[in-house]
Design a protein around this motif. Sequence first.
Motif: not given
Length: 179
Positions: A122-128
């Motif tokens: 998720v962009t705002e979780q795992c990717i970030l």
Amino acid sequence: MSETALLVIDMFNTYTHPDAEQLADNVVEVVDPIAELVARAAERDDVDLVYVNDNYGDFTATHSDVVRAALEGARPELVRPLVPASGSRFLTKVRHSAFYATPLDYLLSRLGVRRIVLTGQVTEQCILYTALDGYVRHYDVVVPPDAVAHIDSQLGEAALEMMRRNMKAELSKSTECLP
């Protein structure tokens, strides 16, 4: 040896969690760009492909178990196009960052990787968090916005901006992010 690795993060999901429907709606948009990146990486000798996926608390799960559970989950059509080829590099993780408690940094260093292209959810979780951990380990971080899925669009946009500004991440289209 390659200087670039394409990381496919958390795309093997059963979509049975509380925010699954909202996430799945956004994953629909990124499956094809990720699949195209995977296909391009697989054809090249100068890009290493690595799948990293949450083990969802099952410490007995193999990568095959994780993929099979996702294929048997609520949205197999989001999983099928990304099923790893036999012999693919596949690491399981236990928290948000693909680096946390995994051998990812060691693997990338052995491969000679200096540049990581982050795709998945998720962009705002795992990717970030993976971008931050990559940045503090001195990797050049690339994030194609059309190949990462968010749950919350505002948080996803904010995360992309944080990666660009604070982690010096290159944000480029999936069609342009592999050298």
